[in-house]
Design an enzyme around this catalytic site. Structure first.
Site, PDB file in Angstrom:
ATOM      1  N   THR A 148      30.916 109.285  47.135  1.00 24.50           N
ATOM      2  CA  THR A 148      29.927 109.542  48.174  1.00 24.50           C
ATOM      3  C   THR A 148      30.541 110.231  49.393  1.00 24.50           C
ATOM      4  OG1 THR A 148      28.569 108.400  49.829  1.00 24.50           O
ATOM      5  CG2 THR A 148      30.352 107.125  48.881  1.00 24.50           C
ATOM      6  N   ASP A 149      29.720 110.966  50.130  1.00 23.22           N
ATOM      7  CA  ASP A 149      30.203 111.585  51.374  1.00 23.22           C
ATOM      8  C   ASP A 149      30.479 110.525  52.451  1.00 23.22           C
ATOM      9  OD1 ASP A 149      27.593 110.870  52.111  1.00 23.22           O
ATOM     10  OD2 ASP A 149      26.977 112.902  52.660  1.00 23.22           O
ATOM     11  N   GLU A 150      30.030 109.269  52.206  1.00 23.56           N
ATOM     12  CA  GLU A 150      30.268 108.220  53.209  1.00 23.56           C
ATOM     13  C   GLU A 150      31.750 107.901  53.369  1.00 23.56           C
ATOM     14  OE1 GLU A 150      27.906 104.907  53.750  1.00 23.56           O
ATOM     15  OE2 GLU A 150      26.044 105.896  53.192  1.00 23.56           O
ATOM     16  N   TYR A 173      30.244  99.098  52.172  1.00 24.12           N
ATOM     17  CA  TYR A 173      29.959  99.935  50.990  1.00 24.12           C
ATOM     18  C   TYR A 173      30.903 101.130  50.938  1.00 24.12           C
ATOM     19  CZ  TYR A 173      27.823 103.861  48.530  1.00 24.12           C
ATOM     20  OH  TYR A 173      27.619 104.974  47.740  1.00 24.12           O
ATOM     21  N   LYS A 177      33.895 102.173  48.166  1.00 27.86           N
ATOM     22  CA  LYS A 177      33.927 103.438  47.414  1.00 27.86           C
ATOM     23  C   LYS A 177      35.250 104.163  47.664  1.00 27.86           C
ATOM     24  CE  LYS A 177      30.877 104.910  45.241  1.00 27.86           C
ATOM     25  NZ  LYS A 177      30.407 104.690  43.830  1.00 27.86           N
TER      26      LYS A 177
HETATM   27  P1  NAD Z   1      21.431 102.253  42.256  1.00 35.19           P
HETATM   28  O1  NAD Z   1      21.670 101.096  43.137  1.00 35.19           O
HETATM   29  O2  NAD Z   1      20.067 102.804  42.125  1.00 35.19           O
HETATM   30  O3  NAD Z   1      21.915 101.908  40.776  1.00 35.19           O
HETATM   31  C1  NAD Z   1      23.112 101.218  40.516  1.00 35.19           C
HETATM   32  C2  NAD Z   1      23.121 100.832  39.043  1.00 35.19           C
HETATM   33  O4  NAD Z   1      24.374 100.185  38.762  1.00 35.19           O
HETATM   34  C3  NAD Z   1      22.019  99.841  38.656  1.00 35.19           C
HETATM   35  O5  NAD Z   1      21.440 100.219  37.434  1.00 35.19           O
HETATM   36  C4  NAD Z   1      22.768  98.518  38.512  1.00 35.19           C
HETATM   37  O6  NAD Z   1      22.147  97.616  37.597  1.00 35.19           O
HETATM   38  C5  NAD Z   1      24.123  98.991  38.021  1.00 35.19           C
HETATM   39  N1  NAD Z   1      25.183  98.018  38.324  1.00 35.19           N
HETATM   40  C6  NAD Z   1      25.424  97.419  39.538  1.00 35.19           C
HETATM   41  N2  NAD Z   1      26.462  96.562  39.405  1.00 35.19           N
HETATM   42  C7  NAD Z   1      26.901  96.656  38.116  1.00 35.19           C
HETATM   43  C8  NAD Z   1      27.950  96.035  37.395  1.00 35.19           C
HETATM   44  N3  NAD Z   1      28.749  95.111  37.966  1.00 35.19           N
HETATM   45  N4  NAD Z   1      28.121  96.377  36.097  1.00 35.19           N
HETATM   46  C9  NAD Z   1      27.307  97.277  35.505  1.00 35.19           C
HETATM   47  N5  NAD Z   1      26.287  97.877  36.132  1.00 35.19           N
HETATM   48  C10 NAD Z   1      26.083  97.576  37.435  1.00 35.19           C
HETATM   49  O7  NAD Z   1      22.470 103.356  42.724  1.00 35.19           O
HETATM   50  P2  NAD Z   1      22.299 104.947  42.844  1.00 35.19           P
HETATM   51  O8  NAD Z   1      21.670 105.278  44.137  1.00 35.19           O
HETATM   52  O9  NAD Z   1      21.736 105.458  41.568  1.00 35.19           O
HETATM   53  O10 NAD Z   1      23.843 105.358  42.955  1.00 35.19           O
HETATM   54  C11 NAD Z   1      24.605 105.551  41.770  1.00 35.19           C
HETATM   55  C12 NAD Z   1      26.025 105.910  42.161  1.00 35.19           C
HETATM   56  O11 NAD Z   1      26.012 107.092  42.969  1.00 35.19           O
HETATM   57  C13 NAD Z   1      26.725 104.859  42.998  1.00 35.19           C
HETATM   58  O12 NAD Z   1      28.065 104.788  42.562  1.00 35.19           O
HETATM   59  C14 NAD Z   1      26.652 105.373  44.428  1.00 35.19           C
HETATM   60  O13 NAD Z   1      27.767 104.939  45.158  1.00 35.19           O
HETATM   61  C15 NAD Z   1      26.697 106.871  44.197  1.00 35.19           C
HETATM   62  N6  NAD Z   1      26.017 107.705  45.193  1.00 35.19           N
HETATM   63  C16 NAD Z   1      24.701 107.486  45.515  1.00 35.19           C
HETATM   64  C17 NAD Z   1      24.059 108.338  46.406  1.00 35.19           C
HETATM   65  C18 NAD Z   1      22.609 108.147  46.774  1.00 35.19           C
HETATM   66  O14 NAD Z   1      22.121 108.852  47.682  1.00 35.19           O
HETATM   67  N7  NAD Z   1      21.872 107.257  46.147  1.00 35.19           N
HETATM   68  C19 NAD Z   1      24.769 109.408  46.981  1.00 35.19           C
HETATM   69  C20 NAD Z   1      26.119 109.593  46.661  1.00 35.19           C
HETATM   70  C21 NAD Z   1      26.719 108.743  45.734  1.00 35.19           C
HETATM   71  O1  DAU Z   2      25.480 109.613  51.896  1.00 33.20           O
HETATM   72  C1  DAU Z   2      25.434 109.134  50.577  1.00 33.20           C
HETATM   73  C2  DAU Z   2      24.923 107.717  50.605  1.00 33.20           C
HETATM   74  O2  DAU Z   2      23.519 107.801  50.876  1.00 33.20           O
HETATM   75  C3  DAU Z   2      25.147 106.960  49.302  1.00 33.20           C
HETATM   76  O3  DAU Z   2      26.521 106.838  49.071  1.00 33.20           O
HETATM   77  C4  DAU Z   2      24.495 105.578  49.353  1.00 33.20           C
HETATM   78  O4  DAU Z   2      24.608 104.925  48.106  1.00 33.20           O
HETATM   79  C5  DAU Z   2      23.025 105.747  49.689  1.00 33.20           C
HETATM   80  O5  DAU Z   2      22.432 104.474  49.846  1.00 33.20           O
HETATM   81  C6  DAU Z   2      22.846 106.567  50.953  1.00 33.20           C
HETATM   82  O6  DAU Z   2      23.331 105.847  52.110  1.00 33.20           O
HETATM   83  P1  DAU Z   2      22.560 105.917  53.515  1.00 33.20           P
HETATM   84  O7  DAU Z   2      22.906 104.721  54.276  1.00 33.20           O
HETATM   85  O8  DAU Z   2      22.774 107.249  54.146  1.00 33.20           O
HETATM   86  O9  DAU Z   2      21.051 105.908  52.962  1.00 33.20           O
HETATM   87  P2  DAU Z   2      19.768 105.092  53.460  1.00 33.20           P
HETATM   88  O10 DAU Z   2      18.602 105.644  52.706  1.00 33.20           O
HETATM   89  O11 DAU Z   2      19.983 103.641  53.457  1.00 33.20           O
HETATM   90  O12 DAU Z   2      19.656 105.573  54.993  1.00 33.20           O
HETATM   91  C7  DAU Z   2      19.494 106.929  55.325  1.00 33.20           C
HETATM   92  C8  DAU Z   2      19.429 107.025  56.843  1.00 33.20           C
HETATM   93  O13 DAU Z   2      18.206 106.414  57.253  1.00 33.20           O
HETATM   94  C9  DAU Z   2      20.524 106.287  57.570  1.00 33.20           C
HETATM   95  O14 DAU Z   2      20.853 106.988  58.759  1.00 33.20           O
HETATM   96  C10 DAU Z   2      19.898 104.941  57.931  1.00 33.20           C
HETATM   97  C11 DAU Z   2      18.447 105.303  58.139  1.00 33.20           C
HETATM   98  N1  DAU Z   2      17.458 104.262  57.786  1.00 33.20           N
HETATM   99  C12 DAU Z   2      17.563 103.654  56.582  1.00 33.20           C
HETATM  100  C13 DAU Z   2      16.683 102.672  56.209  1.00 33.20           C
HETATM  101  C14 DAU Z   2      16.808 101.988  54.868  1.00 33.20           C
HETATM  102  C15 DAU Z   2      16.440 103.949  58.658  1.00 33.20           C
HETATM  103  O15 DAU Z   2      16.345 104.532  59.757  1.00 33.20           O
HETATM  104  N2  DAU Z   2      15.537 102.980  58.295  1.00 33.20           N
HETATM  105  C16 DAU Z   2      15.642 102.333  57.100  1.00 33.20           C
HETATM  106  O16 DAU Z   2      14.798 101.436  56.836  1.00 33.20           O
END
Ligand code: NAD
Ligand code: DAU
Length: 360
Positions: A148-150, A173, A177
């Protein structure tokens, strides 16, 4: 690529995204989550000779209803298991002997990591090491960690993070990562494993769990509920449609030079309040649904990554405009209220109350 890697694995040009080798077995961890389920469908559609093993613990975020369209596909197998449990991981490697691992499985929500960091360490760090251990034993061809970019932490306006920048995580988190990324680095440097890391910006699209900002905005707007915006709403994120993230992972899986990190972004940057207003206008909903709430502790102000390495090396580019992607996503949630209803119960309600109503 290091000479050590070349000597030990003797792999050549066989893995090209344009000319896929036949009958590869792809182990996808976390394939029942948001990005993982989109990726499973993408791979089955794109590489019809590939077999996909979806290995997932089915936590609150894992949902097999995300995969009903492929459950009868002969090239798709689901196996329930926990990446943090060595025995489960051993079983899946022994039963399927995969060629590739694409590792999505994680605890993924920042707010939950602030409430309870422990499970993030178990899954995101220990789980990654377990997978790397068995990947090494089975001499798999390529292991991609979906990071992730985080990991870069907050970036000042006018700048974007590049792959060489220092990791500077600011929440549990992001720290978990970053730790997983160091284990990936070690797997390459010490054991010569063929690994890559992708660092994507924020994804949006269908099947995203409604704890994340875009589905919260859409679903609360559909129901006429208040939309919680943290702090003053000026925090900024860069957004990419989940489909474009999948095509980027495909390129890195097949073409990525072992040991390399690739940023992924589409350059659609937006502060949270502008995003909420944009979506509400697209949905013809009143802007006064927006409610400013208590800020997220340690809230990173801005993420922005430079993805020119991916673009220049592989000719990758995003294909979905922010406007089209948002409008398709709104329509998808409007037409899948049954999917939402099946989630908005039990654990989710408790989490929502703890995160938004009890203060932090
Ligand atoms: P999500 O939370 O929707 O899905 C996570 C999945 O992992 C679920 O199906 C869950 O059941 C499974 N899981 C959790 N713990 C587990 C374990 N111990 N063993 C096996 N399976 C397990 O997540 P997402 O948003 O689809 O993100 C997927 C990946 O991408 C993550 O690694 C996250 O860090 C990364 N990522 C997400 C974003 C985003 O914006 N959502 C951006 C950049 C990177
Ligand atoms: O940047 C990549 C990341 O993006 C991934 O690695 C994470 O898995 C994914 O959850 C996401 O993280 P963020 O914290 O950026 O996403 P989130 O949707 O939780 O929040 C996006 C922005 O919105 C952040 O600045 C917090 C804000 N926010 C979020 C929630 C849930 C609000 O203002 N209100 C909210 O209720």
């Amino acid at each position: 690529m290091s000479e050590y890697v070349e000597e030990n694995y003797e792999l050549s040009e066989m893995n090209k995204a344009e000319e896929p080798a036949k009958s590869k077995i792809v182990l996808v961890t976390g394939g029942a989550g948001f990005i993982g389920s989109n990726f499973v469908r993408y791979i089955l559609d794109t590489y019809t000779e590939y077999k996909v093993i979806n290995f997932d613990k089915l936590t609150y975020a894992g949902n097999l209803n995300n995969l009903t369209s492929v459950e009868d596909n002969a090239n798709y197998v689901f196996m329930k298991g926990d990446i943090a449990n060595k025995k489960d991981v051993k079983n899946v490697f022994e039963e399927f002997n995969p060629d590739f691992v694409v590792h999505f499985a994680a605890e993924s929500h920042v707010d939950r990591s602030i409430i309870n960091p422990d499970i993030f360490l178990q899954t995101n760090i220990i789980g990654t090491q377990n997978l790397l251990n068995f990947a090494r034993e089975h001499k798999i061809e390529k292991f991609v960690l979906v990071s992730t970019d985080e990991v870069y932490g907050s970036v000042e306006n006018g700048r974007s993070s590049v792959e060489e920048d220092r990791m500077d995580p600011n929440n549990p988190y992001a720290a978990s990562k970053a730790a997983a990324e160091f284990l990936i680095r070690v797997a390459h440097q010490t054991y010569g494993q063929r690994v890559n890391v992708v660092r994507s910006c924020n994804n949006y699209g269908k099947y995203q769990f409604p704890e994340k900002l875009i589905p919260i905005i859409i679903n609360n707007a559909i129901k006429g509920n208040k939309i919680p915006i943290y702090g003053d709403g000026k925090n900024t994120r860069s957004w990419i449609n989940v489909f474009d993230h999948c095509t980027a992972i495909d390129k890195v899986l097949h073409l990525g030079r072992a040991g390399e990190i690739y940023n992924v972004a589409a350059d659609d940057e937006c502060c949270n309040i502008d995003l909420a207003e944009k979506i509400l206008k697209m949905m013809n909903k009143p802007l006064d649904l927006i409610e400013y709430v208590f800020d997220r502790p340690g809230h990173d102000f801005r993420y922005s990554v430079e993805a020119s390495k991916l673009r220049n090396e592989f000719g990758w580019k995003p294909s979905v405009s922010f406007e089209d992607g948002l409008s398709e996503t709104i329509e998808w949630y409007e037409n899948h209220q049954d999917w939402i209803e099946s989630i908005l119960s039990g654990d989710y309600v408790n989490y929502y109350l703890e995160n938004y109503e009890n203060g932090k």
